[in-house]
Design an enzyme around this catalytic site. Structure first.
Site, PDB file in Angstrom:
ATOM      1  CD  GLU A 191      10.418  13.354  10.539  1.00  0.00           C
ATOM      2  OE1 GLU A 191       9.383  12.688  10.814  1.00  0.00           O
ATOM      3  OE2 GLU A 191      11.379  12.815  10.087  1.00  0.00           O
ATOM      4  CB  CYS A 206      13.380   9.401   7.276  1.00  0.00           C
ATOM      5  SG  CYS A 206      14.284   8.520   6.146  1.00  0.00           S
ATOM      6  CE  LYS A 211      -1.676   2.855   2.577  1.00  0.00           C
ATOM      7  NZ  LYS A 211      -1.812   4.172   2.074  1.00  0.00           N
ATOM      8  CD  GLU A 268      14.012   1.390   8.349  1.00  0.00           C
ATOM      9  OE1 GLU A 268      14.457   2.429   8.877  1.00  0.00           O
ATOM     10  OE2 GLU A 268      14.626   0.163   7.990  1.00  0.00           O
TER      11      GLU A 268
END
Ligand code: NDP
Length: 501
Positions: free
Chosen positions: A394, A293, A184, A259
């Protein structure tokens, strides 16, 4: 098949790939995907729900337990993966254009990425027939050995920033190990996964081995993680979604690899090569518009060079050319989607409210070359304290926080003082310092005098809230295997059945 041109008025309509067939969602619903440079829709993608997910998982389960795939020799599996790698290489340019259309990353970056992706299929294709158990010496009268076997149906759920690369990091080892997969992609970048499914078909994978369902996280993604036949979930995304997926998967006792995000320190020592370090700082935060990331979003600069370094950094970053990501001249493209654009601008306001100094950018980029796209000025804040939200959370955008430090101890302390632990950069010419830093920084990857390097051969993953498990390298295939212990008795008589042996 050619890539859709930007001036095509008609939306491209996609179907999903389930059990080797091209299908719409059972509901018939679709959603629009936008071009971040024009902020206009360019494609329509099926909106899969629980019933679609069930069909895909059932197909993957059938392919895992019967038909060609489980009987295929591992060397043949490897050959299929290598064929798939060849097909990605042949279609790299077209796929790169689709990625840029969908997520707004630079064509110069995506073209390179797509040319590199085949290496994963070659590398893991090569590992497919090197999955070896071993003979174990035990204290019993038995010939004992281990086998490493696939898990079953694996769900791969990925983020929008490098759609095919992140999917590949999951698909290549999962398939090499003999699993079947339901992928997905992110709702913002589904097109490349659907185009990729055509190549899977063309390579000759049996139906049901690779399925792609498209839709929204809370309905399609959630149904996939909850499905009782899914044995493993491999996820790339935010730490909050990762935590939720971990908890959901725990209820079915499924394997999980995650992750997740980062708030990586890029640490510049006074003894660095300053030209290299300036480029490294820029590449750490402004490449991919900061939507990685591994972004080096906290720049720690040793106090004695702080002002000089910031001056050079600002001058260099100010010259970055913004504009159409399809142009090879462009250096900074748009933010991929509207919610992310608003989030980045929100964090800029948060930082200003926290009392930082804005030495570059600090808002929307409203230049003619940015059109109607979702552009944010490359932004640099100084006077940041590590305890501020802008240094702890973040942002996932082109926003850099500069934090001064005095010595090695303080660099390590600040570097590690975040919830995340994905990556860290160190700029120094002192080998002793480089080794000490690489040991003491709590991060899954430490780069010295470089930044953002990744390879199919090198394990990648996070410490702390940046994740669980490893992708890439030989570690990755172990994430998709389980160990079986086999005992063949060599005893001359059956021992006492009432006593455990
Ligand atoms: P999200 O966590 O929002 O989404 C990631 C994926 O999970 C998407 O496909 C999303 O679907 C899906 N999802 C959302 N909710 C659920 C749910 N309840 N169940 C199952 N699936 C769900 O992340 P973003 O897409 O916004 O990506 C950005 C984040 O990803 C950043 O935090 C970044 O750091 C991280 N990232 C980590 C990388 C790494 O390797 N460590 C690499 C790249 C990004 P939908 O798109 O429909 O919301």
């Amino acid at each position: 098949m050619s890539s859709p041109a930007r001036d095509d008025a008609e939306l491209v309509t996609y179907q999903m790939h389930v059990d080797g067939k091209w299908v719409d969602a059972v509901s018939g619903e679709r959603f629009e995907s936008h071009d971040p440079f024009t902020a206009k829709p360019w494609s329509l993608v099926p909106r899969a729900g629980a019933e679609d997910v069930d069909r895909a998982v059932q197909a993957a389960q059938r392919a895992f337990t019967g038909g060609e795939w489980p009987r295929m020799h591992p060397s043949q599996r490897g050959a299929l993966l290598r064929r798939l790698g060849d097909l990605v290489a042949e279609n790299a340019e077209r796929l790169a254009h689709i990625e840029v259309r969908d997520n707004g990353k630079l064509i110069s970056e995506m073209a390179g990425q797509l040319r590199y992706i085949p290496q994963w299929y070659y590398y893991f294709g090569g590992l497919a027939d090197k999955i070896e158990g071993h003979v174990v010496t035990t204290d019993k009268a038995a010939f004992t050995f281990t086998r490493h076997e696939p898990l079953g149906v694996c769900a791969a759920i990925s983020a929008w920033n490098s759609p095919l690369l992140l999917a590949t990091w999951k698909l290549a080892p999962a398939l090499a190990a003999g699993n079947t997969v339901v992928l997905k992609p992110s709702e913002y970048t589904s097109a490349s996964a659907l185009e990729f499914a055509r190549l899977v078909e063309q390579a000759g994978f049996p139906p049901g081995v690779v399925n792609v369902v498209t839709g929204f996280g809370p309905e399609c993604g959630q149904a996939l993680v909850e499905h009782p036949l899914v044995r493993k979930v491999a996820f790339t995304g935010s730490d909050r979604t990762g935590e939720h997926i971990y908890a959901t998967a725990a209820r079915g006792l499924k394997r999980v690899s995650l992750e997740l995000g980062g708030k990586s320190p890029n640490i510049v020592f006074a003894d660095c090569n300053m030209d290299d370090a300036v480029k490294g700082a820029v590449s750490g935060i402004f490449a991919a518009t900061g939507q990685t990331c591994i972004a080096g979003s906290r720049l720690l600069v040793q106090r004695q060079i702080h002002d000089q370094f910031v001056e050079r950094l600002v001058a260099f970053a100010r010259s970055a050319r913004m504009g159409d990501p399809m142009s090879t001249e462009t250096q900074v493209g748009p933010v991929t989607n509207l919610p992310q654009y608003e989030k980045v601008l929100g964090y800029i306001d948060v930082a200003k409210g926290e009392g930082v100094q804005t030495v570059l950018g600090g808002g929307k980029a409203e230049r003619p070359e940015c059109g109607d796209g979702w552009f944010v000025e490359p932004t640099i804040f100084t006077g940041v304290r590590n305890s501020m939200r802008i240094a702890q959370e973040e942002v996932f955008g082109p926003v850099l926080s500069v934090i001064p430090f005095d010595d090695d101890e303080e660099a390590v302390a600040i570097g590690n003082d975040v919830a995340f632990g994905l990556a860290a950069g160190v700029w120094t010419q002192d080998i002793r310092r480089a080794l000490l830093m690489s040991e003491r920084l709590q991060a899954g990857t430490v780069w010295v005098n470089t930044y953002r390097a990744v390879s199919y051969q090198m394990p990648f993953g996070g410490f702390k809230r940046s994740g669980l498990g490893r992708e890439n390298g030989q570690d990755a295939i172990k994430e998709y295997l389980q160990t079986k212990s086999v005992w063949i008795s060599t005893a001359s008589e059956v021992p006492n059945p009432f006593v455990m042996r």
